[in-house]
Design an enzyme around this catalytic site. Structure first.
Site, PDB file in Angstrom:
ATOM      1  N   TYR A 118       0.856  -1.240   0.058  1.00 32.31           N
ATOM      2  CA  TYR A 118       0.062   0.104  -0.141  1.00 32.31           C
ATOM      3  C   TYR A 118       0.801   1.262  -0.051  1.00 32.31           C
ATOM      4  CZ  TYR A 118      -3.295   3.681   1.453  1.00 32.31           C
ATOM      5  OH  TYR A 118      -4.100   4.626   1.871  1.00 32.31           O
ATOM      6  N   PRO A 309     -50.388  25.808  37.849  1.00 33.86           N
ATOM      7  CA  PRO A 309     -51.286  27.125  37.964  1.00 33.86           C
ATOM      8  C   PRO A 309     -51.313  27.397  39.504  1.00 33.86           C
ATOM      9  CG  PRO A 309     -52.224  26.136  36.159  1.00 33.86           C
ATOM     10  CD  PRO A 309     -51.213  24.927  36.603  1.00 33.86           C
ATOM     11  N   GLY A 310     -50.876  28.629  39.812  1.00 36.42           N
ATOM     12  CA  GLY A 310     -50.903  28.992  41.281  1.00 36.42           C
ATOM     13  C   GLY A 310     -49.936  28.710  42.358  1.00 36.42           C
TER      14      GLY A 310
END
Length: 399
Positions: A118, A309-310
């Site tokens: 290679y 909520p609240g």
């Protein structure tokens, strides 16, 4: 400018082509002086006749075509030298003296463990291109790339990083024979940046001291200037920490331009669909919920708080811990009172006007949902991870 990319479907070629398309299509405006007309993508399955057409029109050639793992060693020379020869002959046929970049490998040094079929095929390709440049006067850019990594790299092929990322992301075993083996790694985005620099005639040059790259503006070869030298053990340890992040919520320290940052991006690209989304633990009660989102090694943690909520939440203070409260949905009131005083700081907050409110050390604080119908959603950041053994949290109502 017309650009020919060979090996266009491969790892480097695909990343480069997509970046070129972004510039061509006006999606990437970081290189305003770079004009791209056509991008010719050529690969092993392309019609051979297209190479002739592309070579006649190209203003710049990136040659990423090559063979890494052939069935027979003879294919190295055919794939890495033979195609380069065909490419250059076709350019000469059309008297096209445009710049040519060739993707070689550090293995072309043919030193020690790199003395292989290679490496010799890559060296032959380099010599061919240098000779072509000398004979024709064309500009040639020869890059000896080290190990590459990044998104779209094929695992179980020729990249240990790709294999490790893929296997760890998919709960597959990995094999590390020696944790101390060091690799020089080039991240794909850094490679692409260098390729775009080359298009603008700003490539970086180098020489070689054995297998070591030495940046040198007078060097014969070219190089991407940013690489990372890390051991296999360091890579695996980082990947293991990335995998655990969905369980611990702890994000490791990842500095800008660090190897860790680039490896984490690479790792994420290999996650299977079932791991792309992961559940978070919601601590729910009648008031709403509180969920930890992300913890960092040195910069605290992020959470999201939902108040019905609240509802009033908080009513506590800290000696040293500080926080940001950021309401992203709903309508609420944040109150803070310095311990030992009666003065209350009031901050009306809303998702319609997002702002960050400091929770001050030494001030008891709360958050009240003022709506009668909508939840109040608050993103919270604390400068430290919650430690149940040292919570630094003390109950006291604001008023």
């Amino acid at each position: 400018m017309n650009i020919l990319v060979t090996g266009a479907k491969g790892f480097a070629g695909k990343n480069l082509c997509e970046s070129l398309k972004n510039i061509r299509d006006g999606k990437d405006k970081t290189r305003p002086e770079l004009y791209i007309d056509e991008i010719f993508e050529y690969d092993i399955d392309s019609d051979a006749g297209l190479l002739d057409e592309y070579c006649s029109k190209a203003d710049f050639v990136f040659n990423f075509a090559g063979v890494n793992r052939p069935q027979n060693p003879e294919e190295f020379m055919q794939g890495n030298f033979g195609f380069a020869s065909c490419l250059l002959d076709t350019l000469k046929k059309h008297n096209n003296k445009c710049p040519v970049m060739i993707s070689s490998s550090i293995q072309a040094t043919c030193i020690g463990r790199y003395d292989s079929d290679y490496g010799r095929s890559k060296k032959a390709g380099e010599d061919l291109v240098f000779a072509y440049g000398k004979k024709t006067g064309a500009k040639v850019l020869v890059y000896r790339f080290p190990n590459l990594f990044g998104k779209w790299c094929r695992p179980n092929y020729n990249s240990a990083v790709a294999t490790f990322c893929n296997n760890i992301a998919n709960d597959l075993p990995i094999t590390v024979s020696d944790r101390n083996v060091q690799l020089e790694l080039l991240y794909i985005d850094d490679l692409v940046t260098e390729m775009l620099d080359a298009l603008e005639n700003k490539e970086h040059h180098c020489t070689f001291d054995g297998i070591e790259t030495v940046l040198d503006e007078k060097g014969k070869f070219c190089a991407a200037p940013v690489t990372h030298k890390v051991t296999l053990g360091e890579i695996v340890d980082l990947l293991d920490s990335f995998k655990e992040q969905t369980n611990t919520l702890v994000m490791p320290e990842i500095p800008d331009n660090s190897f860790a940052k680039k490896l984490y991006s690479t790792y994420l690209s290999y996650l299977p669909k079932e791991k792309v989304a992961f559940p978070l633990k919601m601590n729910e009660d009648a008031r709403g919920s509180f969920t930890e989102l992300l913890k960092t090694e040195k910069c605290g943690q992020f959470s999201v708080n939902i108040s019905k909520p609240g509802i009033t939440k908080g009513q506590h203070w800290h000696h040293s811990k500080w926080e940001f409260f950021i309401v992203v949905s709903g309508h609420g009131l944040i109150q803070e009172r310095k311990i030992g005083t009666d003065e209350v700081l009031n901050f009306e907050v809303s998702g319609d006007k997002i702002e960050a409110i400091h929770m001050l050390p030494g001030y008891t604080h709360n958050i009240i949902n003022l709506s009668e119908t909508e939840n109040l959603v608050t993103v919270m950041w604390a400068n430290e991870q919650f430690d149940p053994n040292h919570p630094d949290t003390f109950f006291e109502v604001v008023e």
